[in-house]
Design a protein around this motif. Structure first.
Motif, PDB file in Angstrom:
ATOM      1  N   ILE A 145       0.970  -1.342   0.108  1.00 40.47           N
ATOM      2  CA  ILE A 145      -0.135   0.080   0.137  1.00 40.47           C
ATOM      3  C   ILE A 145       0.926   1.423  -0.044  1.00 40.47           C
ATOM      4  O   ILE A 145       0.503   2.114  -0.647  1.00 40.47           O
ATOM      5  CB  ILE A 145      -0.810   0.233   1.054  1.00 40.47           C
ATOM      6  N   GLN A 146       1.895   1.298   0.723  1.00 40.75           N
ATOM      7  CA  GLN A 146       2.952   2.280   0.843  1.00 40.75           C
ATOM      8  C   GLN A 146       3.687   2.684  -0.336  1.00 40.75           C
ATOM      9  O   GLN A 146       4.032   3.624  -0.737  1.00 40.75           O
ATOM     10  CB  GLN A 146       3.637   2.302   2.083  1.00 40.75           C
ATOM     11  N   TYR A 147       3.941   1.376  -1.062  1.00 38.69           N
ATOM     12  CA  TYR A 147       4.812   1.666  -2.372  1.00 38.69           C
ATOM     13  C   TYR A 147       3.524   1.944  -3.426  1.00 38.69           C
ATOM     14  O   TYR A 147       4.313   2.752  -4.258  1.00 38.69           O
ATOM     15  CB  TYR A 147       5.171   0.073  -2.518  1.00 38.69           C
ATOM     16  N   THR A 148       2.511   1.692  -3.443  1.00 35.69           N
ATOM     17  CA  THR A 148       1.665   1.648  -4.644  1.00 35.69           C
ATOM     18  C   THR A 148       1.115   3.272  -4.391  1.00 35.69           C
ATOM     19  O   THR A 148       0.949   3.825  -5.595  1.00 35.69           O
ATOM     20  CB  THR A 148       0.762   0.683  -4.955  1.00 35.69           C
ATOM     21  N   LYS A 149       0.755   3.818  -3.350  1.00 35.63           N
ATOM     22  CA  LYS A 149       0.098   4.782  -3.243  1.00 35.63           C
ATOM     23  C   LYS A 149       1.010   5.884  -3.695  1.00 35.63           C
ATOM     24  O   LYS A 149       0.553   6.722  -4.223  1.00 35.63           O
ATOM     25  CB  LYS A 149      -0.193   4.978  -1.904  1.00 35.63           C
ATOM     26  N   PRO A 150       2.278   6.087  -3.463  1.00 34.02           N
ATOM     27  CA  PRO A 150       3.170   7.265  -3.912  1.00 34.02           C
ATOM     28  C   PRO A 150       3.527   7.323  -5.392  1.00 34.02           C
ATOM     29  O   PRO A 150       3.444   8.379  -5.954  1.00 34.02           O
ATOM     30  CB  PRO A 150       4.580   6.820  -3.220  1.00 34.02           C
ATOM     31  N   PHE A 151       2.869   6.150  -6.000  1.00 37.03           N
ATOM     32  CA  PHE A 151       2.940   6.121  -7.526  1.00 37.03           C
ATOM     33  C   PHE A 151       1.695   6.941  -7.799  1.00 37.03           C
ATOM     34  O   PHE A 151       1.858   7.743  -8.869  1.00 37.03           O
ATOM     35  CB  PHE A 151       2.904   4.590  -8.104  1.00 37.03           C
ATOM     36  N   ASN A 152       0.568   6.875  -7.164  1.00 39.17           N
ATOM     37  CA  ASN A 152      -0.610   7.721  -7.512  1.00 39.17           C
ATOM     38  C   ASN A 152      -0.249   9.384  -7.301  1.00 39.17           C
ATOM     39  O   ASN A 152      -0.542  10.089  -8.131  1.00 39.17           O
ATOM     40  CB  ASN A 152      -1.790   7.406  -6.802  1.00 39.17           C
ATOM     41  N   ASP A 153       0.673   9.706  -6.213  1.00 33.12           N
ATOM     42  CA  ASP A 153       1.042  10.784  -5.975  1.00 33.12           C
ATOM     43  C   ASP A 153       2.058  11.345  -6.844  1.00 33.12           C
ATOM     44  O   ASP A 153       1.939  12.677  -7.590  1.00 33.12           O
ATOM     45  CB  ASP A 153       1.579  10.982  -4.642  1.00 33.12           C
ATOM     46  N   VAL A 154       2.959  10.698  -7.331  1.00 38.04           N
ATOM     47  CA  VAL A 154       4.124  10.980  -8.079  1.00 38.04           C
ATOM     48  C   VAL A 154       3.514  11.232  -9.425  1.00 38.04           C
ATOM     49  O   VAL A 154       3.749  12.184 -10.062  1.00 38.04           O
ATOM     50  CB  VAL A 154       5.164   9.899  -7.995  1.00 38.04           C
ATOM     51  N   SER A 155       2.590  10.167 -10.069  1.00 38.36           N
ATOM     52  CA  SER A 155       2.103  10.412 -11.460  1.00 38.36           C
ATOM     53  C   SER A 155       1.240  11.569 -11.510  1.00 38.36           C
ATOM     54  O   SER A 155       1.227  12.145 -12.347  1.00 38.36           O
ATOM     55  CB  SER A 155       1.300   9.090 -11.682  1.00 38.36           C
ATOM     56  N   SER A 156       0.641  11.892 -10.175  1.00 37.74           N
ATOM     57  CA  SER A 156      -0.435  13.233 -10.387  1.00 37.74           C
ATOM     58  C   SER A 156       0.657  14.360 -10.450  1.00 37.74           C
ATOM     59  O   SER A 156       0.199  15.155 -11.182  1.00 37.74           O
ATOM     60  CB  SER A 156      -1.151  13.193  -9.094  1.00 37.74           C
ATOM     61  N   VAL A 157       1.603  14.281  -9.773  1.00 37.20           N
ATOM     62  CA  VAL A 157       2.640  15.524  -9.802  1.00 37.20           C
ATOM     63  C   VAL A 157       3.119  15.685 -11.118  1.00 37.20           C
ATOM     64  O   VAL A 157       3.477  16.684 -11.691  1.00 37.20           O
ATOM     65  CB  VAL A 157       3.471  15.212  -8.679  1.00 37.20           C
ATOM     66  N   LEU A 158       3.621  14.498 -11.634  1.00 36.21           N
ATOM     67  CA  LEU A 158       4.108  14.784 -12.991  1.00 36.21           C
ATOM     68  C   LEU A 158       3.206  15.195 -13.845  1.00 36.21           C
ATOM     69  O   LEU A 158       3.586  16.130 -14.785  1.00 36.21           O
ATOM     70  CB  LEU A 158       4.501  13.170 -13.580  1.00 36.21           C
ATOM     71  N   ALA A 159       2.128  14.925 -13.823  1.00 37.85           N
ATOM     72  CA  ALA A 159       1.122  15.500 -14.783  1.00 37.85           C
ATOM     73  C   ALA A 159       0.601  17.060 -14.486  1.00 37.85           C
ATOM     74  O   ALA A 159       0.868  17.785 -15.453  1.00 37.85           O
ATOM     75  CB  ALA A 159      -0.447  14.879 -14.803  1.00 37.85           C
ATOM     76  N   GLU A 160       0.683  17.424 -13.259  1.00 38.78           N
ATOM     77  CA  GLU A 160       0.312  18.840 -12.831  1.00 38.78           C
ATOM     78  C   GLU A 160       1.533  19.666 -12.950  1.00 38.78           C
ATOM     79  O   GLU A 160       1.643  20.862 -13.407  1.00 38.78           O
ATOM     80  CB  GLU A 160      -0.300  18.911 -11.539  1.00 38.78           C
ATOM     81  N   LEU A 161       2.841  18.895 -12.740  1.00 36.72           N
ATOM     82  CA  LEU A 161       4.160  19.562 -12.947  1.00 36.72           C
ATOM     83  C   LEU A 161       4.532  20.248 -14.305  1.00 36.72           C
ATOM     84  O   LEU A 161       5.085  21.127 -14.486  1.00 36.72           O
ATOM     85  CB  LEU A 161       5.461  18.717 -12.635  1.00 36.72           C
ATOM     86  N   GLN A 162       3.617  19.492 -15.175  1.00 37.08           N
ATOM     87  CA  GLN A 162       3.827  20.094 -16.513  1.00 37.08           C
ATOM     88  C   GLN A 162       3.280  21.552 -16.742  1.00 37.08           C
ATOM     89  O   GLN A 162       3.816  22.351 -17.624  1.00 37.08           O
ATOM     90  CB  GLN A 162       3.294  19.375 -17.618  1.00 37.08           C
ATOM     91  N   GLY A 163       2.075  21.578 -16.213  1.00 34.60           N
ATOM     92  CA  GLY A 163       1.569  23.301 -16.223  1.00 34.60           C
ATOM     93  C   GLY A 163       2.651  24.326 -15.312  1.00 34.60           C
ATOM     94  O   GLY A 163       2.960  25.078 -15.922  1.00 34.60           O
ATOM     95  N   SER A 164       3.174  23.629 -14.218  1.00 37.07           N
ATOM     96  CA  SER A 164       4.060  24.347 -13.606  1.00 37.07           C
ATOM     97  C   SER A 164       5.191  24.674 -14.214  1.00 37.07           C
ATOM     98  O   SER A 164       5.817  26.018 -14.328  1.00 37.07           O
ATOM     99  CB  SER A 164       4.471  24.127 -12.216  1.00 37.07           C
ATOM    100  N   LEU A 165       5.851  23.724 -15.097  1.00 34.33           N
ATOM    101  CA  LEU A 165       7.232  23.871 -15.884  1.00 34.33           C
ATOM    102  C   LEU A 165       6.598  24.815 -17.080  1.00 34.33           C
ATOM    103  O   LEU A 165       7.578  25.701 -17.393  1.00 34.33           O
ATOM    104  CB  LEU A 165       7.720  22.495 -16.451  1.00 34.33           C
ATOM    105  N   ALA A 166       5.489  24.753 -17.658  1.00 34.59           N
ATOM    106  CA  ALA A 166       5.301  25.738 -18.581  1.00 34.59           C
ATOM    107  C   ALA A 166       5.111  26.913 -18.304  1.00 34.59           C
ATOM    108  O   ALA A 166       5.459  27.996 -18.773  1.00 34.59           O
ATOM    109  CB  ALA A 166       3.721  25.281 -19.345  1.00 34.59           C
ATOM    110  N   ALA A 167       4.671  27.435 -16.982  1.00 34.74           N
ATOM    111  CA  ALA A 167       4.469  28.656 -16.517  1.00 34.74           C
ATOM    112  C   ALA A 167       5.988  29.091 -15.961  1.00 34.74           C
ATOM    113  O   ALA A 167       6.261  30.214 -16.435  1.00 34.74           O
ATOM    114  CB  ALA A 167       3.814  28.514 -15.123  1.00 34.74           C
TER     115      ALA A 167
END
Length: 574
Positions: free
Chosen positions: A284-306
């Motif tokens: 659970i601890q191992y797979t949950k961060p993948f959700n967080d990390v993958s979400s950040v990777l997606a959202e980070l694209q908008g931040s990098l564009a900014a």
């Protein structure tokens, strides 16, 4: 070669060594304690099935309580550290952008004002949100994944390998979606900049829009921009939002598979219940961060564009200071020479060609001509808002490029047709550029500009705060306030660009008397469309398409019956 926005963000963040160290240490402690807790849970489960282990269980529970309390405290402090780190960084970045804006050439600033406002406000805010997610989720999640893998390998290598073999699918999907969303977030920020520009234009010019019944035209334009922004936003959000469900689905499959394998191994005696409990907690601890990390990777694209848009401003070449000499007021005589000056706003179109003119000290120079003839361009070159393409402009036999821009502009006072007031008191608006001016000096300047009576009618007089930047005042009142500025510290050279165009005839005559006194002994440039106001000028320059086609006094030009004569006849007939 220009670095990527991510590399530059890392470099800039590394300069905040102390708080960055606190943040990283906090992340390590949080992850370590979080990973250690399932080990204690597994030991407690194994202890339960053994006889006479009450003291051992109580000891394990005590350790668990201590770890939970300490970890809770760390998880409370960490976001505070992240916020301080990120918001201090964004504060400094915003400050750097604003400072850069004031160092850029006018040619660059002639682009969309709304887009620049969007960069300094919205883009910085979007970057803040992305950076906070990096600390809150990405760093914590990534470290959790690595430490969990190491700990799972110590418990059971076979089951750890099963987890390791299945996770690349989740990463591959997240990376594919992140690339797609980055392009869409770039288009979203660009569309938002255009929309902001449109809104700012329409709000600033609402009275003009209504007077021309252009509401529908603006609404249609805004509809198109709004559709573009909404379309790109929806696509970007769609791609970024599907990351989490996809990775959750893959992680659920991993959890189900490991539960089945663990149960079989317990039945075969190769695994204990406590180990399976610990391992499933780790899954659970191992797979949950993948959700967080993958979400950040997606959202980070908008931040990098900014971030990319902000760094584009910082990467622009600053206006180079060519001059070293300080122009001192007592030394200024006011002789100005244009020697074979050529200039164009774009390299492929020259507006002013080989202009040569001599202006003696203390002359009153009027510049007339049709719209677009180059009258304001001539003034822009003298003020060094733009640099000449060829030739030289001399002030007292010295090229103006030899003087520092600040010292040159201190000796030139401008009153423009287009008025600008800041959100400040009336006193501060008159003293703009001279913040140390006393009240007595400001009052004297207001009296000289015939605006003192009007100011005293305001609720707090000179202390009245113009919260709307003077929008509630009439155009004439605003122009009087801007004229008063020039009387605070009278410069050696004056530029009056339709300075009294928005003032009634009676007040204009009073202002003209003040300006007449002001121009005595000073080199003055007067741009005027009403030719009756410049008949006393020592030199009248008639400009057509960037060239001075005639120059002389009023009587000389009227006698020549050239272009100036035709302008006079046309204006008298109208």
């Amino acid at each position: 070669m220009i670095s990527s926005p991510l590399n530059r963000l890392v470099r800039d963040f590394s300069k905040q060594g102390l708080w960055l160290s606190f943040a990283l240490v906090g992340i390590v402690l949080q992850v370590t304690l979080t990973i250690y807790l399932p080990i204690l849970i597994g030991r407690a489960v194994d202890a339960v099935v053994l006889p006479d282990n009450r003291s051992l269980i109580l000891g394990i529970i005590l350790k668990m309580l201590i770890i939970i309390v300490v970890n809770t405290l760390i998880q409370y402090l960490n976001p505070l550290i992240y916020n301080k780190l990120v918001f201090e960084f964004s504060r400094d970045l915003r400050q750097r952008v604003i400072e850069k804006v004031h160092q850029l050439p006018m040619a660059y600033l002639s682009q969309s004002v709304g887009d620049m406002v969007s960069r300094v406000t919205t883009d910085v805010e979007q970057l803040n949100n992305g950076l906070l997610m990096v600390f809150n989720q990405f760093f914590v999640g990534t470290l959790t994944i690595l430490v969990t893998l190491i700990t799972m390998a110590k418990i059971d290598t076979l089951m750890m390998m099963l987890v390791l073999c299945l996770t690349p699918l989740s990463l591959f999907l997240a990376r594919f979606i992140a690339r797609k969303s980055f392009v869409l977030f770039q288009k979203q920020t660009q569309a938002r900049g255009r929309q902001t520009q449109m809104v700012e234009e329409s709000l600033n010019q609402e009275s003009l829009i209504q007077s021309f019944n252009a509401q529908e035209q603006f609404i249609e334009r805004f509809f198109d921009l709004n559709e573009d922004y909404a379309s790109y936003s929806q696509k970007a959000i769609f791609y970024s939002s599907i990351v989490n469900p996809v990775t959750r689905f893959v992680n659920a499959l991993i959890y189900a598979l490991l539960t089945a394998v663990g149960a079989l191994r317990i039945m075969n005696g190769a695994f204990s219940i406590g180990q399976l409990t610990t391992f499933l907690n780790y899954v659970i601890q191992y797979t949950k961060p993948f959700n967080d990390v993958s979400s950040v990777l997606a959202e980070l694209q908008g931040s990098l564009a900014a971030a990319q848009r902000l760094y584009q401003v910082l990467d622009q070449a600053s206006l180079a200071e060519t001059g070293q000499l300080e122009l001192v007021s007592d030394q200024v005589q006011g002789q100005i020479d244009f020697e074979e000056v050529s200039f164009g706003y774009t390299p492929y179109k020259t507006l002013i060609k080989n202009l040569t003119i001599h202006i003696p000290p203390g002359s009153r120079v009027a510049i007339v001509g049709p719209t677009g003839a180059g009258k304001s361009t001539l003034i822009n070159l003298l003020m060094r808002f733009y640099e000449v393409t060829a030739g030289h402009i001399l002030l007292d036999h010295q090229p103006v490029t030899n003087y520092t821009r600040s010292s040159l502009r201190r000796q030139i006072g401008m009153v423009l047709q287009e008025t600008w007031l800041q959100e400040a008191t009336v006193h501060d608006n008159i003293a703009f550029g001279h913040p140390n001016a006393t009240r007595e000096l400001v009052v004297e300047a207001a009296k000289a500009a015939n605006v003192d009576f009007f100011i005293r009618q305001l609720p707090q007089g000179y202390d009245t705060y113009l919260a709307d930047a003077g929008a509630s005042l009439s155009q004439g009142q605003r122009q009087l306030l801007t004229i008063a500025r020039i009387f605070v510290a009278v410069p050696k050279i004056l530029i009056l660009d339709e300075a009294t165009s928005s003032i009634d005839t009676r007040t204009e005559s009073l202002i003209q008397d003040s300006l007449e006194t002001l121009m005595q002994g000073r080199t003055s440039f007067i741009i005027a469309h009403r030719l009756s106001t410049i008949q006393k000028a020592d030199i009248i320059l008639v400009m057509v398409e960037g060239d001075i086609v005639e120059h002389g006094t009023h009587s000389e030009l009227m006698a020549a019956q050239g272009f100036y004569y035709q302008m006079q006849i046309a204006q008298n007939q109208s």
